[in-house]
Every structure is written in C-alpha cells, then in structure tokens.
Write a protein that holds these residues in place. Structure first.
Motif, short mmCIF file in Angstrom:
data_model
loop_
_atom_site.label_atom_id
_atom_site.label_comp_id
_atom_site.label_asym_id
_atom_site.label_seq_id
_atom_site.Cartn_x
_atom_site.Cartn_y
_atom_site.Cartn_z
N ASP A 181 0.89 -1.15 -0.04
CA ASP A 181 0.24 0.03 0.06
C ASP A 181 0.93 1.52 -0.10
N PHE A 182 2.03 1.35 0.70
CA PHE A 182 2.79 2.48 0.79
C PHE A 182 3.48 2.51 -0.71
N GLU A 183 3.83 1.49 -1.21
CA GLU A 183 4.53 1.57 -2.58
C GLU A 183 3.58 2.24 -3.54
N ALA A 184 2.16 1.72 -3.38
CA ALA A 184 1.28 2.50 -4.46
C ALA A 184 0.99 3.98 -4.02
N LEU A 185 0.98 4.27 -2.83
CA LEU A 185 0.91 5.80 -2.51
C LEU A 185 2.03 6.22 -2.87
N LEU A 186 3.16 5.87 -2.77
CA LEU A 186 4.30 6.61 -3.40
C LEU A 186 4.35 6.91 -5.04
N ASP A 187 3.75 5.81 -5.58
CA ASP A 187 3.50 5.87 -7.13
C ASP A 187 2.38 7.18 -7.35
N ASP A 188 1.35 7.47 -6.52
CA ASP A 188 0.64 8.39 -6.96
C ASP A 188 1.48 9.91 -6.34
N VAL A 189 2.22 9.82 -5.56
CA VAL A 189 2.98 11.07 -5.24
C VAL A 189 3.96 11.39 -6.41
N ARG A 190 4.50 10.47 -6.90
CA ARG A 190 5.20 10.77 -8.11
C ARG A 190 4.68 11.21 -8.99
N ALA A 191 3.45 10.83 -9.34
CA ALA A 191 2.49 11.07 -10.69
C ALA A 191 1.97 12.63 -10.61
N ARG A 192 1.70 12.92 -9.18
CA ARG A 192 0.96 14.19 -9.07
C ARG A 192 1.86 15.32 -8.60
N GLY A 193 3.30 14.79 -8.04
CA GLY A 193 4.17 15.72 -7.59
C GLY A 193 4.05 16.30 -6.04
N TRP A 194 3.14 15.86 -5.41
CA TRP A 194 2.77 16.17 -3.96
C TRP A 194 2.33 15.09 -3.21
N ALA A 195 2.53 15.26 -1.77
CA ALA A 195 1.89 13.97 -1.02
C ALA A 195 1.01 14.86 -0.12
N SER A 196 0.06 13.99 0.75
CA SER A 196 -0.71 14.37 1.59
C SER A 196 -0.79 13.59 2.81
N ASP A 197 -1.12 13.97 4.02
CA ASP A 197 -1.30 13.20 5.27
C ASP A 197 -2.75 13.80 5.83
N VAL A 198 -3.66 12.95 5.82
CA VAL A 198 -4.91 13.40 6.54
C VAL A 198 -5.22 12.39 7.60
N GLY A 199 -4.72 12.71 8.97
CA GLY A 199 -4.90 12.34 10.05
C GLY A 199 -4.26 10.82 10.21
N GLU A 200 -3.30 10.77 9.48
CA GLU A 200 -2.27 9.20 9.51
C GLU A 200 -1.09 9.43 10.53
N THR A 201 -0.95 10.83 11.05
CA THR A 201 -0.07 10.98 11.83
C THR A 201 -0.45 11.68 13.28
N TRP A 202 -1.41 12.56 12.99
CA TRP A 202 -2.10 13.21 14.02
C TRP A 202 -3.75 13.39 13.82
N GLU A 203 -4.29 12.84 14.89
CA GLU A 203 -5.96 12.91 14.65
C GLU A 203 -6.38 14.21 14.51
N GLY A 204 -7.11 14.41 13.31
CA GLY A 204 -7.96 15.71 12.89
C GLY A 204 -6.91 16.70 12.44
N VAL A 205 -5.52 16.36 12.04
CA VAL A 205 -4.94 17.31 11.43
C VAL A 205 -4.56 16.68 9.92
N ALA A 206 -4.31 18.01 9.06
CA ALA A 206 -3.87 17.59 7.68
C ALA A 206 -2.77 18.32 7.29
N SER A 207 -2.01 17.58 6.16
CA SER A 207 -0.83 18.33 5.77
C SER A 207 -0.89 18.00 4.21
N VAL A 208 -0.05 19.00 3.51
CA VAL A 208 0.39 18.58 2.23
C VAL A 208 1.78 19.05 1.89
N ALA A 209 2.73 18.33 1.11
CA ALA A 209 3.93 18.60 0.85
C ALA A 209 4.17 18.44 -0.55
N ALA A 210 5.47 19.23 -0.89
CA ALA A 210 6.20 19.05 -2.32
C ALA A 210 7.47 18.74 -2.09
#
Length: 254
Positions: A173-202
């Motif tokens: 699942d992590f590898e599939a997620l990274l494929d999406d990150v490479r394709a779109r050029g950015w990554a997100s984190d929606v509640g995966e590290t902190w409950e109720g917190v979202a992030s986006v990075a490039a």
C-alpha cells in the motif's frame, strides 16, 4: 593535551588522500602515501568500505570516495543553503495559506524539521525546529520517500508503525501511495500522523535536480479539507513555494 585515537587519524588520512589527486588509487599507492603496511591499510579500507565511505572498483580493484561520505558532505551544505533560500518563500507560504509552514530534510531514518513558520494568527504555538517526523505517515516524509531513493530505502527499513487508524501499514500500500505522489508531484497526510490534522508537501530540488528536502503546510482538517478533499489552492501554494525554492537553488524551471 588529550590523546588522539590513532585508528581515526589513519582513516582520516586515507579519506584526505582519496579526496585529492587521482580519482582512484590502489592499495599499494595508498599504503605508501600514508606510510602504513599494506595489511593495516587494507583493514582500514575494508572498514571504510563497510560504512560506505569508500568504494572499490570491481574491475581495477582501486579505491575511491564512497557515496555515503559524499552524501554527508552535501547534506551539511544543502541544509544550510536550503534554509537560507527558503526563508522568504516559506514566510509567504504561511501568510498565503494561513497555516504553519515546515521545511524538512532526511535525517536518521526520519524527517528533521529545519525551519518552521508559525500559522499567522494569535494562537499559541510551539516552535518545532529540530523535531523529527516519521517517513511513512507524514506528507514531508512521503515526498522524500517518493523522490529520494535513500529515503525510500530507509522508510522500508524503519517499518510501518500504526500511529493512527489511518496510517498505512502495509508495504504494498505504501508503494502504491508513493506511485501516486510521483505522478502528481505532491503528498498528503490526512489524520495519518495526528488525529484531526492534515498536511500537504512537495519536493525541493537542487541544481542537479536531486531532492534535497521538502516543504509543506499543516493545519486542522476542517480548514485544510473541503467536500472533495484537500483545498486545491493550498496544494497549489505549496507546489509554487517548492518550485520557487528549487529555482533559487539552481534547479531551473520544472
């Protein structure tokens, strides 16, 4: 006067020798240049090779500086230049997005926060420079793992601890997620590290088009998300900031 450690002095002499003059040197040349027996020199080279500081050409048998040593040297220079180049752009990012802006680099199988701009409101906030974040769950970490092979390997070696119920814990699942990150050029984190917190990075690239860090914003889900996911204006702001810092580092247009 404090005593020095002889083995470290000898290892340093080998590295200095390989750093200057010819690109590759044989065992005899190295031993004679630093004044040691071949057996002692070979032991030093074998240890340095195991640590990645020295590499041996499989055809000629000669030695040269290893990728790990070069990466350590570049990381020191890159981090300081990266932060200096990013100061104005991350200030603009925090102001335009209304959220906290972060600059992160790969360090010890995680993401080291090297710059943090507070959310531009009157709320009480804690400076997070020097904090470490996981590679597998944060937006900054996913960006580094997607675009930097070293970060990718370290993420796999570290494992996939379940931090929240949303954290990806399966390698496939992590590898599939990274494929999406490479394709779109950015990554997100929606509640995966902190409950109720979202992030986006490039990713931030240097003049060699090599990833040297990542920039992103973090905020409450109710501010960061709309009915269709992350607000695209926030994604665009982060990507514009990453491109601006990258251009300042010599990456050109991309």
């Amino acid at each position: 006067m404090a005593r020095t450690i002889q083995s470290l002095e000898r290892a340093a002499a080998v590295l200095r020798l390989l750093a200057g003059g010819e690109r590759r040197l044989g065992l005899s040349d190295i031993a004679s240049s630093i004044g040691l027996a071949k057996g002692t020199t070979h032991g030093l080279l074998r240890t340095l090779q195991q640590e990645g500081f020295v590499e041996q050409d499989p055809h000629s048998g000669k030695y040269q500086l290893g990728a790990e040593l070069l990466r350590l040297g570049n990381s020191y220079l890159d981090v300081h230049e990266l932060r200096a180049r990013a100061l104005v752009w991350t200030d603009d990012l925090a102001r335009s997005s209304g959220e906290s802006a972060y600059l992160g680099v790969l360090h010890q199988q995680g993401v080291l926060i090297v710059h943090h701009v507070f959310r531009p409101d009157d709320s009480r906030q804690v400076l997070e420079v020097g904090a470490m974040q996981p590679l597998h769950s944060t937006a900054l970490g996913k960006v580094l793992a997607a675009f930097d092979p070293v970060a990718h390997n370290e993420a796999l070696e570290t494992g996939f601890e379940a931090i929240t119920e949303r954290t990806v814990t399966e390698p496939a699942d992590f590898e599939a997620l990274l494929d999406d990150v490479r394709a779109r050029g950015w990554a997100s984190d929606v509640g995966e590290t902190w409950e109720g917190v979202a992030s986006v990075a490039a990713p931030i690239l240097d003049r060699r088009k090599v990833p040297v860090g990542a920039v992103g914003i973090t905020g409450a889900e109710e501010r960061m998300l709309g009915p269709e996911g992350l607000h695209q204006r926030l994604v665009a702001a982060v990507r514009d900031c990453a491109r601006s810092v990258s251009r300042d580092l010599g990456a050109g247009r991309f």
